[in-house]
Design a protein around this motif. Structure first.
Motif, PDB file in Angstrom:
ATOM      1  N   UNK A 197       4.833 -11.658   2.927  1.00 42.80           N
ATOM      2  CA  UNK A 197       3.827 -12.561   2.360  1.00 42.80           C
ATOM      3  C   UNK A 197       2.435 -12.208   2.879  1.00 42.80           C
ATOM      4  N   UNK A 198       2.327 -11.901   4.162  1.00 38.78           N
ATOM      5  CA  UNK A 198       1.033 -11.513   4.725  1.00 38.78           C
ATOM      6  C   UNK A 198       0.544 -10.192   4.125  1.00 38.78           C
ATOM      7  N   UNK A 199       1.462  -9.259   3.896  1.00 39.57           N
ATOM      8  CA  UNK A 199       1.080  -7.984   3.268  1.00 39.57           C
ATOM      9  C   UNK A 199       0.565  -8.217   1.844  1.00 39.57           C
ATOM     10  N   UNK A 200       1.241  -9.084   1.098  1.00 39.75           N
ATOM     11  CA  UNK A 200       0.789  -9.411  -0.257  1.00 39.75           C
ATOM     12  C   UNK A 200      -0.590 -10.068  -0.193  1.00 39.75           C
ATOM     13  N   UNK A 201      -0.780 -10.996   0.739  1.00 38.84           N
ATOM     14  CA  UNK A 201      -2.070 -11.685   0.886  1.00 38.84           C
ATOM     15  C   UNK A 201      -3.195 -10.695   1.160  1.00 38.84           C
ATOM     16  N   UNK A 202      -2.934  -9.701   2.010  1.00 40.69           N
ATOM     17  CA  UNK A 202      -3.955  -8.685   2.305  1.00 40.69           C
ATOM     18  C   UNK A 202      -4.339  -7.911   1.052  1.00 40.69           C
ATOM     19  N   UNK A 203      -3.350  -7.552   0.245  1.00 33.53           N
ATOM     20  CA  UNK A 203      -3.631  -6.822  -1.000  1.00 33.53           C
ATOM     21  C   UNK A 203      -4.434  -7.699  -1.951  1.00 33.53           C
ATOM     22  N   UNK A 204      -4.042  -8.961  -2.084  1.00 38.36           N
ATOM     23  CA  UNK A 204      -4.737  -9.854  -3.011  1.00 38.36           C
ATOM     24  C   UNK A 204      -6.178 -10.121  -2.577  1.00 38.36           C
ATOM     25  N   UNK A 221       0.848  -1.197   0.000  1.00 36.82           N
ATOM     26  CA  UNK A 221       0.000   0.000   0.000  1.00 36.82           C
ATOM     27  C   UNK A 221       0.878   1.238   0.000  1.00 36.82           C
ATOM     28  N   UNK A 222       0.366   2.310  -0.610  1.00 37.46           N
ATOM     29  CA  UNK A 222       1.138   3.552  -0.614  1.00 37.46           C
ATOM     30  C   UNK A 222       0.884   4.344   0.666  1.00 37.46           C
ATOM     31  N   UNK A 223       1.439   5.532   0.768  1.00 44.13           N
ATOM     32  CA  UNK A 223       1.315   6.338   1.982  1.00 44.13           C
ATOM     33  C   UNK A 223      -0.127   6.792   2.235  1.00 44.13           C
ATOM     34  N   UNK A 224      -0.996   6.717   1.217  1.00 47.41           N
ATOM     35  CA  UNK A 224      -2.403   7.061   1.383  1.00 47.41           C
ATOM     36  C   UNK A 224      -3.263   5.822   1.615  1.00 47.41           C
ATOM     37  N   UNK A 225      -2.619   4.685   1.924  1.00 42.26           N
ATOM     38  CA  UNK A 225      -3.274   3.411   2.196  1.00 42.26           C
ATOM     39  C   UNK A 225      -4.021   2.872   0.973  1.00 42.26           C
ATOM     40  N   UNK A 226      -3.570   3.240  -0.208  1.00 39.81           N
ATOM     41  CA  UNK A 226      -4.181   2.770  -1.460  1.00 39.81           C
ATOM     42  C   UNK A 226      -3.403   1.564  -1.976  1.00 39.81           C
ATOM     43  N   UNK A 227      -4.105   0.732  -2.749  1.00 44.07           N
ATOM     44  CA  UNK A 227      -3.446  -0.411  -3.381  1.00 44.07           C
ATOM     45  C   UNK A 227      -2.408   0.095  -4.373  1.00 44.07           C
TER      46      UNK A 227
END
Length: 183
Positions: free
Chosen positions: A135-142, A110-116
């Motif tokens: 890996x957990x961060x990627x999973x949250x985005x997916x 996520x960017x500094x504005x909490x956007x994908x």
């Protein structure tokens, strides 16, 4: 009378078999494993093109730069020290194969504005990262990527490569529902 259990089978999404455009892949991580996966994707793209398939389009994500410590352990040359790993590898791939693949010099997060991340949408995600946290961060985005539309780059699969000092694994998962036949 003995009964044989049915073997579980997964049918690949039809779009990946017969796409109208190149299959979009986000490759996350350009280190030792990621650079080797990129080479395999180049070979896969060539084979698919020879079979009159549109092939694949890769976007490589990595914010790390090449240092002297990477030389020898990873496929980087001394003249590439100081360059972003993603840029060096994608430029090399594009020159060698005539592709138009893209390099991202930021983390897949996520960017500094909490956007994908911009350009986060793809059919297939391949992660070659070092930490469980990543890996957990990627999973949250997916989980947030919308798979409900019939866009050409709808998320279908996530493949994660991981390794320790003496072990390694590859895990393949579906993203959302991949329609399977009723049989």
């Amino acid at each position: 009378m003995t009964t044989n259990p049915k073997i579980s089978v997964h049918f690949t999404d039809n779009y990946l078999i017969s796409p109208t455009n190149p299959v979009e892949i986000n490759l996350i991580g350009a280190g030792g494993t990621g650079s080797k996966v990129l080479n395999a994707l180049l070979e896969l793209n060539h084979s698919l093109n020879e079979l009159v398939h549109p092939g694949i389009s890769v976007r490589l994500w990595d914010d790390d730069v090449i240092t002297n410590a990477n030389l020898g352990r990873q496929k980087f040359a001394e003249c590439e020290v100081g360059l972003y790993k993603s840029v060096a590898l994608i430029n090399r791939a594009n020159r060698w194969a005539g592709t138009n693949w893209k390099a991202e010099t930021v983390k897949f997060q996520r960017n500094s504005f909490d956007k994908l991340p911009e350009h986060a949408q793809a059919n297939i995600y391949i992660s070659c990262v070092d930490t469980v946290k990543t890996r957990f961060e990627i999973a949250e985005i997916l989980q947030e990527i919308d798979c409900s539309y019939a866009y050409r780059n709808t998320a279908k699969y996530w493949m994660d490569f991981g390794n320790g000092k003496f072990t390694g694994q590859v895990i393949l998962a579906t993203i959302g529902n991949v329609k399977q036949p009723n049989s």
